[in-house]
Motif scaffolding. Structure first.
Motif, mmCIF file in Angstrom:
data_model
loop_
_atom_site.group_PDB
_atom_site.id
_atom_site.type_symbol
_atom_site.label_atom_id
_atom_site.label_comp_id
_atom_site.label_asym_id
_atom_site.label_seq_id
_atom_site.Cartn_x
_atom_site.Cartn_y
_atom_site.Cartn_z
ATOM 1 N N LEU A 140 0.838 -1.198 0.000
ATOM 2 C CA LEU A 140 0.000 0.000 0.000
ATOM 3 C C LEU A 140 0.872 1.245 0.000
ATOM 4 O O LEU A 140 0.602 2.214 -0.722
ATOM 5 N N ALA A 141 1.937 1.227 0.810
ATOM 6 C CA ALA A 141 2.842 2.378 0.861
ATOM 7 C C ALA A 141 3.478 2.634 -0.496
ATOM 8 O O ALA A 141 3.618 3.790 -0.917
ATOM 9 N N ALA A 142 3.857 1.563 -1.213
ATOM 10 C CA ALA A 142 4.467 1.730 -2.535
ATOM 11 C C ALA A 142 3.504 2.393 -3.507
ATOM 12 O O ALA A 142 3.900 3.244 -4.317
ATOM 13 N N ALA A 143 2.244 2.033 -3.444
ATOM 14 C CA ALA A 143 1.248 2.641 -4.328
ATOM 15 C C ALA A 143 1.085 4.127 -4.027
ATOM 16 O O ALA A 143 1.051 4.964 -4.938
ATOM 17 N N ILE A 144 1.005 4.482 -2.742
ATOM 18 C CA ILE A 144 0.851 5.884 -2.358
ATOM 19 C C ILE A 144 2.109 6.678 -2.701
ATOM 20 O O ILE A 144 2.033 7.818 -3.191
ATOM 21 N N HIS A 145 3.291 6.093 -2.493
ATOM 22 C CA HIS A 145 4.542 6.773 -2.849
ATOM 23 C C HIS A 145 4.609 7.046 -4.342
ATOM 24 O O HIS A 145 5.100 8.099 -4.781
ATOM 25 N N THR A 146 4.119 6.108 -5.146
ATOM 26 C CA THR A 146 4.127 6.285 -6.605
ATOM 27 C C THR A 146 3.272 7.474 -7.010
ATOM 28 O O THR A 146 3.671 8.293 -7.843
ATOM 29 N N ILE A 147 2.100 7.587 -6.407
ATOM 30 C CA ILE A 147 1.211 8.717 -6.699
ATOM 31 C C ILE A 147 1.880 10.032 -6.307
ATOM 32 O O ILE A 147 1.890 11.014 -7.070
ATOM 33 N N CYS A 148 2.458 10.072 -5.109
ATOM 34 C CA CYS A 148 3.104 11.296 -4.630
ATOM 35 C C CYS A 148 4.303 11.673 -5.502
ATOM 36 O O CYS A 148 4.624 12.863 -5.647
ATOM 37 N N SER A 149 4.989 10.684 -6.083
ATOM 38 C CA SER A 149 6.134 10.958 -6.948
ATOM 39 C C SER A 149 5.696 11.482 -8.307
ATOM 40 O O SER A 149 6.403 12.282 -8.937
ATOM 41 N N ALA A 150 4.531 11.037 -8.773
ATOM 42 C CA ALA A 150 4.099 11.373 -10.128
ATOM 43 C C ALA A 150 3.468 12.759 -10.219
ATOM 44 O O ALA A 150 3.519 13.397 -11.274
ATOM 45 N N LEU A 151 2.889 13.241 -9.125
ATOM 46 C CA LEU A 151 2.138 14.497 -9.170
ATOM 47 C C LEU A 151 2.897 15.590 -8.424
ATOM 48 O O LEU A 151 3.459 15.354 -7.358
ATOM 49 N N SER A 152 2.893 16.770 -8.989
ATOM 50 C CA SER A 152 3.707 17.862 -8.439
ATOM 51 C C SER A 152 3.242 18.314 -7.069
ATOM 52 O O SER A 152 4.033 18.729 -6.225
ATOM 53 N N ASN A 153 1.945 18.240 -6.824
ATOM 54 C CA ASN A 153 1.423 18.700 -5.537
ATOM 55 C C ASN A 153 0.169 17.920 -5.196
ATOM 56 O O ASN A 153 -0.744 17.795 -6.009
ATOM 57 N N GLY A 166 -4.828 -1.982 11.077
ATOM 58 C CA GLY A 166 -4.813 -3.034 10.076
ATOM 59 C C GLY A 166 -4.088 -2.655 8.805
ATOM 60 O O GLY A 166 -3.681 -3.520 8.034
ATOM 61 N N PHE A 167 -3.902 -1.308 8.563
ATOM 62 C CA PHE A 167 -3.323 -0.900 7.286
ATOM 63 C C PHE A 167 -2.215 0.135 7.398
ATOM 64 O O PHE A 167 -1.406 0.253 6.492
ATOM 65 N N GLY A 168 -2.151 0.895 8.470
ATOM 66 C CA GLY A 168 -1.019 1.787 8.653
ATOM 67 C C GLY A 168 -1.371 3.245 8.830
ATOM 68 O O GLY A 168 -2.538 3.631 8.912
ATOM 69 N N ASP A 169 -0.323 4.067 8.882
ATOM 70 C CA ASP A 169 -0.427 5.497 9.155
ATOM 71 C C ASP A 169 -0.436 6.269 7.841
ATOM 72 O O ASP A 169 0.567 6.318 7.126
ATOM 73 N N MET A 170 -1.558 6.873 7.511
ATOM 74 C CA MET A 170 -1.684 7.604 6.254
ATOM 75 C C MET A 170 -0.754 8.816 6.200
ATOM 76 O O MET A 170 -0.201 9.141 5.145
ATOM 77 N N ARG A 171 -0.565 9.496 7.315
ATOM 78 C CA ARG A 171 0.320 10.664 7.326
ATOM 79 C C ARG A 171 1.747 10.252 6.951
ATOM 80 O O ARG A 171 2.394 10.893 6.128
ATOM 81 N N ALA A 172 2.235 9.166 7.527
ATOM 82 C CA ALA A 172 3.591 8.717 7.229
ATOM 83 C C ALA A 172 3.725 8.336 5.759
ATOM 84 O O ALA A 172 4.748 8.628 5.118
ATOM 85 N N MET A 173 2.729 7.710 5.195
ATOM 86 C CA MET A 173 2.794 7.303 3.788
ATOM 87 C C MET A 173 2.715 8.499 2.847
ATOM 88 O O MET A 173 3.439 8.576 1.857
ATOM 89 N N LEU A 174 1.852 9.436 3.169
ATOM 90 C CA LEU A 174 1.627 10.570 2.268
ATOM 91 C C LEU A 174 2.756 11.596 2.314
ATOM 92 O O LEU A 174 3.023 12.270 1.319
ATOM 93 N N THR A 175 3.417 11.729 3.442
ATOM 94 C CA THR A 175 4.472 12.743 3.565
ATOM 95 C C THR A 175 5.855 12.182 3.219
ATOM 96 O O THR A 175 6.864 12.860 3.393
ATOM 97 N N GLN A 203 -2.249 19.215 -10.026
ATOM 98 C CA GLN A 203 -2.435 18.848 -8.627
ATOM 99 C C GLN A 203 -3.353 17.636 -8.510
ATOM 100 O O GLN A 203 -4.018 17.237 -9.488
ATOM 101 N N ALA A 204 -3.364 17.068 -7.330
ATOM 102 C CA ALA A 204 -4.256 15.937 -7.054
ATOM 103 C C ALA A 204 -4.818 16.062 -5.653
ATOM 104 O O ALA A 204 -4.096 16.402 -4.708
ATOM 105 N N ILE A 205 -6.100 15.832 -5.536
ATOM 106 C CA ILE A 205 -6.751 15.769 -4.224
ATOM 107 C C ILE A 205 -6.752 14.317 -3.786
ATOM 108 O O ILE A 205 -7.159 13.428 -4.536
ATOM 109 N N ILE A 206 -6.262 14.061 -2.568
ATOM 110 C CA ILE A 206 -6.231 12.703 -2.043
ATOM 111 C C ILE A 206 -7.259 12.568 -0.927
ATOM 112 O O ILE A 206 -7.255 13.339 0.038
ATOM 113 N N LEU A 207 -8.141 11.595 -1.071
ATOM 114 C CA LEU A 207 -9.161 11.302 -0.067
ATOM 115 C C LEU A 207 -8.900 9.921 0.517
ATOM 116 O O LEU A 207 -8.489 9.014 -0.201
#
Length: 460
Positions: A140-153, A166-175, A203-207
């Protein structure tokens, strides 16, 4: 090295066994088999039921034997989840469905044609959720990191920067990488919040779902985000930890959101865990519009975060299973959608066996409302059935004994001050005898009247 088969399907292919059952179900053949059974003293036997029961017993025996072999007789690591909650803070993860595990095992000692396996997996994923394209990653972290790498903001609400059990810390993955803009407060982001922060199509909005927001508040935040994205051309990426692929789950007691419906109603792409409600291997899937997913594919490859080897086959099987439930298979779909009437009948049978025994004085079948797990999973509440037991000793010592069993699987259960609760929502029928054995201490059970109530267990 001798290979010990872990499933009977290794010896008899499921497709072949299905044909055997179809043949036995034919009236003419069933009658002939019944006559043959009568000649050897088996009266009034149903060939189909006999074979199905033998099949299930053999599956259980092979599974138990392989488990003992793998763990050197040092105890059974299995946990029976009789809490009524699917996602527990002290659990390591959700179960993989048997058919998916079989696909994983069958590929574990095989050579792979990487491109063909990738294509089959991505196509199966896209078909399962109604997306144009899809790609699977190792985590899951790899998928979120890929999105953050591809989009400027990326722009995200502070309410979505949460830790989800069960799945982790969203703040740590997104930042982890890239520029991240936070908007809103603990009550979510409004239309003005999104409008002030989102100005560009780059830009991208992440929900994120689920969060501590209520369902209505989360829906309002999503509606506002999509409206701003449409006006600016920004992408909307939804991290749906609670997203479901299977159409049958939409009728479950728990109102889980459909990934397909979110893609149809404004999401550019959705990220969801394979080992969540898909009952697949560890990893994640990014599915959505072809333009964005094709942009992400090279990044997944260069970051070496591709799903590999047997996991690709297992993920493909999981997506195929989401479209069609496999006979003689059990996954999250089946457990979440378990029929209340069937659960109640199982509860009555268990209560008869456990009441008035060495450890239990009384057993009552109760209906109770249970959340899927701790916050934010408490957003989803569904009906379940439990057997409420009155122990002869104190409740907590019996709870501890069940959790720390020396022989047999640990049993995690719920409790009140005076009652032990064996909730059957996430207990497999094949494990019912394990529960009875653990609580009756080899003392023959005696029948006792069974009552059905609704209030005895609400406080658990």
């Amino acid at each position: 090295m001798v290979k010990i088969p872990s499933k009977l399907e290794d010896l008899v292919p499921p497709a072949a066994f299905g044909k055997i059952l179809d043949m036995l179900n034919q009236p003419a053949l069933a009658g002939a088999v019944r006559e043959a059974l009568n000649r050897v003293g088996l009266k009034d036997a149903s060939p189909l039921d006999q074979v199905q029961e033998a099949w299930q017993q053999a599956r259980d025996w092979v599974g138990q034997f392989a488990n003992r072999f793998a763990h050197g007789g040092g105890g059974n690591p299995q946990v029976i989840n009789a809490t009524g909650e699917l996602i527990r803070a002290d659990s390591s993860g959700l179960p993989m469905s048997p058919s998916v595990a079989d696909a994983y095992a069958s590929q574990a000692v095989s050579f792979h044609e990487r491109a063909q396996l990738d294509e089959a997996c991505h196509r199966a994923a896209a078909d399962a959720v109604g997306a144009e394209e899809a790609v699977c990653t190792s985590s899951l972290a790899a998928a979120i990191h890929t999105i953050c790498s591809a989009l400027s903001n990326c722009v995200v609400s502070r309410a979505d920067m949460v830790r989800v059990p069960g799945f982790g810390d969203m703040r740590a993955m997104l930042t982890w990488r890239g520029q991240l803009t936070e908007v809103g407060a603990t009550n979510g982001a409004s239309l003005d919040d999104w409008s002030n922060a989102v100005h560009s199509a780059e830009q991208a909005i992440i929900l994120v779902s689920p969060t501590s927001l209520s369902s209505s508040e989360a829906d309002a935040q999503r509606t506002a985000a999509i409206a701003v994205a449409k006006s600016t051309g920004a992408a909307v990426i939804e991290v749906m930890l609670d997203g479901i692929c299977s159409a049958s789950l939409q009728d479950s007691p728990f109102p889980l959101p459909s990934i397909k419906s979110h893609l149809e109603s404004g999401a550019t792409a959705v990220i969801f865990p394979l080992d969540g409600f898909l009952s697949g291997p560890s990893g994640a899937c990014m599915a959505g519009r072809a333009k964005l997913i094709n942009r992400l594919l090279p990044l997944v490859s260069t970051q070496s975060s591709n799903l590999r080897g047997p996991a690709i086959a297992a993920a493909t099987a999981a997506f195929d299973r989401a479209k069609m439930i496999t006979p003689l298979d059990t996954g999250i779909v089946d457990l979440v959608t378990g029929n209340i009437a069937n659960l109640r009948d199982r509860g009555k049978r268990l209560a008869i066996q456990m009441a008035d025994t060495e450890r239990v004085t009384a057993a009552i079948v109760v209906e109770r409302d249970v959340p899927l797990g701790p916050s934010p999973w408490n957003r989803y509440v569904g009906t379940s059935i439990a057997v409420a037991l009155t122990p002869r000793s104190d409740v907590q010592s019996l709870v501890a004994n069940l959790r720390n069993r020396i022989a047999g699987p640990a049993i995690h259960c719920a409790s009140t001050e005076n009652t032990l609760l064996i909730d059957l929502r996430f207990v497999l029928p094949k494990d019912d005898h394990q529960v009875v054995q653990a609580l009756t201490a080899n003392v023959p059970a005696r029948e006792s009247p069974i009552e059905t109530g609704t209030g005895a267990a609400q406080g658990a």
